[in-house]
Design an enzyme around this catalytic site. Sequence first.
Site, PDB file in Angstrom:
ATOM      1  N   CYS A 159       0.870  -1.173   0.000  1.00  0.00           N
ATOM      2  CA  CYS A 159       0.000   0.000   0.000  1.00  0.00           C
ATOM      3  C   CYS A 159       0.916   1.234   0.000  1.00  0.00           C
ATOM      4  O   CYS A 159       2.112   1.109  -0.254  1.00  0.00           O
ATOM      5  CB  CYS A 159      -0.980  -0.006   1.173  1.00  0.00           C
ATOM      6  SG  CYS A 159      -0.270   0.229   2.817  1.00  0.00           S
ATOM      7  N   ASN A 194       2.413   1.521   4.223  1.00  0.00           N
ATOM      8  CA  ASN A 194       2.714   0.252   4.896  1.00  0.00           C
ATOM      9  C   ASN A 194       2.420   0.303   6.392  1.00  0.00           C
ATOM     10  O   ASN A 194       3.137  -0.258   7.197  1.00  0.00           O
ATOM     11  CB  ASN A 194       4.160  -0.175   4.617  1.00  0.00           C
ATOM     12  CG  ASN A 194       4.469  -1.616   5.020  1.00  0.00           C
ATOM     13  OD1 ASN A 194       5.583  -1.904   5.456  1.00  0.00           O
ATOM     14  ND2 ASN A 194       3.538  -2.523   4.886  1.00  0.00           N
ATOM     15  N   CYS A 225      -1.334   0.501   7.277  1.00  0.00           N
ATOM     16  CA  CYS A 225      -2.748   0.112   7.417  1.00  0.00           C
ATOM     17  C   CYS A 225      -3.081  -1.110   6.564  1.00  0.00           C
ATOM     18  O   CYS A 225      -3.229  -2.211   7.080  1.00  0.00           O
ATOM     19  CB  CYS A 225      -3.683   1.264   7.039  1.00  0.00           C
ATOM     20  SG  CYS A 225      -3.689   2.632   8.217  1.00  0.00           S
ATOM     21  N   ARG A 226      -3.204  -0.908   5.265  1.00  0.00           N
ATOM     22  CA  ARG A 226      -3.718  -1.968   4.402  1.00  0.00           C
ATOM     23  C   ARG A 226      -2.734  -3.104   4.176  1.00  0.00           C
ATOM     24  O   ARG A 226      -3.094  -4.285   4.312  1.00  0.00           O
ATOM     25  CB  ARG A 226      -4.164  -1.368   3.062  1.00  0.00           C
ATOM     26  CG  ARG A 226      -5.315  -0.382   3.223  1.00  0.00           C
ATOM     27  CD  ARG A 226      -5.601   0.383   1.968  1.00  0.00           C
ATOM     28  NE  ARG A 226      -4.479   1.285   1.659  1.00  0.00           N
ATOM     29  CZ  ARG A 226      -4.369   1.962   0.523  1.00  0.00           C
ATOM     30  NH1 ARG A 226      -5.283   1.837  -0.415  1.00  0.00           N
ATOM     31  NH2 ARG A 226      -3.340   2.763   0.334  1.00  0.00           N
ATOM     32  N   SER A 227      -1.498  -2.802   3.812  1.00  0.00           N
ATOM     33  CA  SER A 227      -0.568  -3.894   3.503  1.00  0.00           C
ATOM     34  C   SER A 227      -0.142  -4.709   4.728  1.00  0.00           C
ATOM     35  O   SER A 227      -0.037  -5.931   4.619  1.00  0.00           O
ATOM     36  CB  SER A 227       0.644  -3.403   2.698  1.00  0.00           C
ATOM     37  OG  SER A 227       1.321  -2.364   3.337  1.00  0.00           O
ATOM     38  N   ASP A 231      -8.272   3.445   1.684  1.00  0.00           N
ATOM     39  CA  ASP A 231      -7.326   3.757   2.756  1.00  0.00           C
ATOM     40  C   ASP A 231      -8.133   4.261   3.951  1.00  0.00           C
ATOM     41  O   ASP A 231      -8.768   5.305   3.873  1.00  0.00           O
ATOM     42  CB  ASP A 231      -6.341   4.825   2.287  1.00  0.00           C
ATOM     43  CG  ASP A 231      -5.213   5.052   3.281  1.00  0.00           C
ATOM     44  OD1 ASP A 231      -5.319   4.602   4.449  1.00  0.00           O
ATOM     45  OD2 ASP A 231      -4.221   5.695   2.896  1.00  0.00           O
TER      46      ASP A 231
END
Length: 162
Positions: A9, A12, A14-16, A126
């Site tokens: 993301c 690095n 939150c999402r990934s 996000d």
Amino acid sequence: MLKKVLFVCMGNICRSPTGEGIFRKLVEDRGLLDDVHVDSAGTIGYHAGASADRRMQQAASARGYSLESISRQVTAGDLTHFDLVIAMDRENLQDLQRLGSENRDASNVRLLSDFLGDHWPSDVPDPYYGGASGFDYVVEMIEEACPPILEELLAAGDGKSP
């Protein structure tokens, strides 16, 4: 043969890292820790060295996942090292494809939504600037995508087409 997957993301945090944590638990639950390596990175290095956002950690923990990764920036070498690189949104995908075009074919770079049904959006939103429900939604979206990602990763090693 060890298979390697990288979730990417922007920052690095939150999402990934959520992709990494959920995928790692799936791999562990299936007894494949010796066969599959999972990591995460960001297209920018602003948060390098940081843990996952505490709100993301809370949303993941509520569903049984641990986010233990430390943020780092993706490198051109990652595109060679990993069998599958999963971008969380189209902007990250474009950044990875640009990075790949300088060094190698980036055909191993895919959107997470490629592994989801049509009722999901193309981009993993996000959640950083939103409320708690955004973090929960991201966890749900990534949970849904991880089993098909694992199946494709494992099938690629069997000579089957992805």
